[in-house]
Write a protein that holds these residues in place. Structure first.
Motif, PDB file in Angstrom:
ATOM      1  N   GLU A 141       4.094  -2.108  -8.368  1.00 36.39           N
ATOM      2  CA  GLU A 141       2.748  -2.398  -7.870  1.00 36.39           C
ATOM      3  C   GLU A 141       2.507  -1.703  -6.536  1.00 36.39           C
ATOM      4  O   GLU A 141       1.435  -1.134  -6.302  1.00 36.39           O
ATOM      5  CB  GLU A 141       2.543  -3.907  -7.718  1.00 36.39           C
ATOM      6  N   ALA A 142       3.518  -1.712  -5.637  1.00 38.76           N
ATOM      7  CA  ALA A 142       3.384  -1.040  -4.346  1.00 38.76           C
ATOM      8  C   ALA A 142       3.209   0.460  -4.541  1.00 38.76           C
ATOM      9  O   ALA A 142       2.429   1.113  -3.832  1.00 38.76           O
ATOM     10  CB  ALA A 142       4.599  -1.332  -3.475  1.00 38.76           C
ATOM     11  N   ILE A 175      -0.346   1.149  -5.761  1.00 44.51           N
ATOM     12  CA  ILE A 175      -1.324   1.014  -4.679  1.00 44.51           C
ATOM     13  C   ILE A 175      -1.280   2.239  -3.776  1.00 44.51           C
ATOM     14  O   ILE A 175      -2.315   2.769  -3.358  1.00 44.51           O
ATOM     15  CB  ILE A 175      -1.062  -0.273  -3.871  1.00 44.51           C
ATOM     16  N   SER A 212      -6.099  -5.944  -2.401  1.00 47.18           N
ATOM     17  CA  SER A 212      -5.200  -5.875  -1.234  1.00 47.18           C
ATOM     18  C   SER A 212      -6.031  -5.680   0.026  1.00 47.18           C
ATOM     19  O   SER A 212      -6.032  -4.601   0.622  1.00 47.18           O
ATOM     20  CB  SER A 212      -4.204  -4.723  -1.427  1.00 47.18           C
ATOM     21  N   ASP A 213      -6.715  -6.748   0.471  1.00 51.32           N
ATOM     22  CA  ASP A 213      -7.571  -6.628   1.644  1.00 51.32           C
ATOM     23  C   ASP A 213      -6.823  -6.830   2.956  1.00 51.32           C
ATOM     24  O   ASP A 213      -7.439  -6.872   4.019  1.00 51.32           O
ATOM     25  CB  ASP A 213      -8.735  -7.629   1.558  1.00 51.32           C
ATOM     26  N   ASP A 232      -4.118  -4.753   3.751  1.00 50.09           N
ATOM     27  CA  ASP A 232      -3.573  -3.442   4.106  1.00 50.09           C
ATOM     28  C   ASP A 232      -4.532  -2.773   5.092  1.00 50.09           C
ATOM     29  O   ASP A 232      -5.690  -2.507   4.753  1.00 50.09           O
ATOM     30  CB  ASP A 232      -3.419  -2.594   2.845  1.00 50.09           C
TER      31      ASP A 232
END
Length: 609
Positions: free
Chosen positions: A266-267, A270, A300-301, A303
């Motif tokens: 997932e990382a 992203i 992902s708010d 980051d």
């Protein structure tokens, strides 16, 4: 009863009677098929009120004449010489009544009548606008044009929120839009907000280069590339530090592009998605960048890179586009409707513009507007057609002419760099979905499709735009008198008939003085037909007043016609010369009539008759 008391009783009674008559008459109108059922009562009331205010000068003048004839007879036996104290008292009463009536008529005609006329037109256009939106929504849906179908259905619902037909059509259009695809386009980027402090300042590229070095040292490679890239773009190839800027941008991008080890899939996804969005932003594909960072921000708010570039991509998009949901329900708040004018182009030729409606956003000092049903046709200097375009909605943002570069005069047609000009955004997109886009439809003759822009500058000042919208929509009869005065010198430039606007300006400017002259004429008539002191005023006589009111209204229209003839006679004069000459003539008429009235006395009755 004293003169003032008789006038104070008779004039309000008849005015109230006239008001009730026009309201009742409006409620007898049977054909209201052009209105929504819920609007019928209100429309009838304001129609009656509009007619009453239109007739108010004749109502006040006619009842004033009758009141004068009633009051003059009480002291006529004491008025035995010219310029007597009794006649001076009568003149004072005439002057007060005329002054109050003229002031009342001026306020109602210049303030209340335009407001009532606008409200009346808005009600009459609602069902027409609704039918127009529904027809176009059905046509667009049949052609599988999802974006247009959604737009038209949403606006139909803003006029009739509970309409099942409009709701069904809107939902079907949304389903069609969800299945569609939209190819994003390349656009010209603007300087982001976080670089505005550096842009156009001494050593701006050095400031950004310093930020790029700091970000690179802190291993914040997205920011390092971002600042280095903008520093190079602002500095140019001939700058002494251009090589270092390119090196920093290249090294930062190589590191970003390098596949590093991630703890989870997932990382990694992203990161690669973030890189794709950032690459689109640097390549000026703002639509693709916005939707990528919107998706990332949703999941992902926290980051900081995602938050920052989501904001930057939104700013870049709003430089070229606007969101469709910005114009929901705006059909209810349009200030001007049915506008058409012509703008001369700086390089020669002209652009003819038609706008269905204009909505000004509150608390923006009129700097942000939305233009419905916008279309334009462009001609070259020889009058040959170049291109034509049409789009359902356009967003107008005021921008200083000087921000368009050193050659701003050739772009905006404005010489003063501080003057605001209308900057138009033609294309709207959905805030969340990639599939809904509303863009202009072009019909070209000498222009290739690739030359079309999403942004257009009207070569005129924002102040002139507001004036021409007011003049074209409300016309010379209902627009603000001060606006009419300022617009007359501009009418010819923007393709509107200057003679008509100039004539109406003269007519409206002289209307108070003309009405005052009318009261003096009627006061002279009242003296000739004054009631004898032994006669008693009968209330039933009030029902014969409407006939006299109609006669006075005819006389008022005749005086207005004389003003029109005066305008043509003075056509060789300038605007100020026409106004000054008309005022001198009316002032002379007031003086002559006043002297004539003061010179009347009882023994002069037969002569004046």
């Amino acid at each position: 009863m004293k003169t003032s008391a008789r006038i104070a009783v008779l004039m309000p009674v008849y005015t109230i009677f006239a008001f009730g008559f026009f309201i009742a008459k409006a409620f007898l109108i049977r054909d209201v098929s052009f209105l929504f059922p819920e609007d019928v009562g209100y429309w009838r009331f304001i129609t009656g009120l509009h007619n009453f205010l239109y007739w108010l000068p004749a109502v006040l003048a006619s009842v004033g004449c009758i009141a004068f004839s009633w009051s003059f007879g009480s002291d006529a036996a004491k008025n035995l010489a010219r310029f007597s104290a009794v006649q001076l008292k009568n003149y004072r009463a005439v002057f007060i009544v005329a002054g109050v009536s003229v002031a009342l008529c001026f306020v109602t005609v210049e303030i209340f009548v335009p407001l009532i006329s606008s409200a009346k037109s808005r009600l009459e256009n609602r069902i027409q606008d609704y039918t127009w939106y529904i027809q176009h929504a059905e046509s667009a849906y049949a052609e599988e044009n999802a974006s247009a179908a959604v737009f038209y259905a949403e606006n139909a619902l803003s006029l009739q929120p509970g309409n099942a037909e409009a709701k069904k059509l809107r939902d079907a259009a949304l389903r069609l839009a969800a299945a569609g695809n939209y190819a994003s386009s390349k656009t010209v980027s603007a300087v982001p907000s976080d670089l505005l402090s550096a842009d156009n300042t001494p050593f701006s590229s050095l400031i950004l280069l310093g930020k790029a070095r700091a970000a690179f040292d802190a291993k914040n490679y997205f920011d390092a590339h971002y600042y280095a890239w903008w520093a190079y773009k602002l500095a140019g190839e001939n700058d002494a530090n251009s090589a270092e800027m390119q090196r920093l941008a290249t090294e930062a991008w190589n590191i970003i592009s390098r596949d590093s080890g991630f703890e989870t899939d997932e990382a990694a996804q992203i990161f690669w998605k973030k890189r794709e969005g950032y690459s689109a932003l640097m390549e000026d594909d703002v639509l693709k960048a916005y939707y990528i960072f919107l998706d990332l921000y949703t999941i992902s708010d926290f980051d900081p890179d995602i938050v920052r570039f989501y904001r930057l991509s939104t700013e870049a998009l709003l430089q070229q586009y606007f969101f469709i949901d910005e114009v929901q329900n705006f059909a209810l708040y349009e200030k001007f409707k049915n506008i058409s004018f012509t703008v001369p182009l700086p390089g020669g030729g002209r652009e003819s513009v038609c706008i269905g409606g204009v909505t000004t956003v509150a608390h923006t000092d009129s700097f942000v507007k939305y233009l419905r049903n916008y279309s334009s046709v462009t001609y070259d200097a020889s009058g040959s057609l170049i291109s034509a375009m049409a789009v359902p909605y356009v967003k107008l943002i005021a921008q200083k002419a000087g921000t368009f570069g050193s050659d701003f005069a050739s772009v905006t047609g404005i010489q003063d760099a501080e003057t605001f000009v209308p900057r138009l955004l033609f294309t709207s997109v959905d805030r969340k979905s990639r599939g809904i886009v509303i863009s202009p439809v072009y019909s070209d003759v000498n222009t290739e499709a690739g030359e079309h822009n999403t942004v257009h500058v009207l070569p005129m000042s924002l102040k002139d735009f507001d004036l021409v919208c007011c003049a074209s929509s409300e016309g010379p009869l209902y627009m603000n008198l001060a606006s009419l005065f300022h617009f007359v010198p501009l009418a010819e430039r923007y393709g509107l008939p200057v003679e008509i606007y100039q004539t109406f300006l003269l007519q409206r400017f002289t209307r108070p003085f003309l009405l005052f002259v009318l009261f003096l004429i009627l006061a002279l008539i009242a003296w000739d037909f004054k009631l004898e002191s032994s006669q008693v005023f009968r209330f039933v006589w009030i029902f014969s007043f409407p006939v006299f009111t109609a006669v006075v209204m005819f006389f008022i229209e005749f005086l207005r016609y004389l003003i029109i003839l005066l305008s043509y006679a003075l056509s060789s004069f300038s605007l100020y010369g026409q106004l000054f000459t008309a005022l001198i003539l009316l002032f002379a008429a007031i003086v002559v009539l006043s002297i004539r009235f003061l010179s009347l006395y009882e023994k002069d009755k037969e002569k004046t008759a």
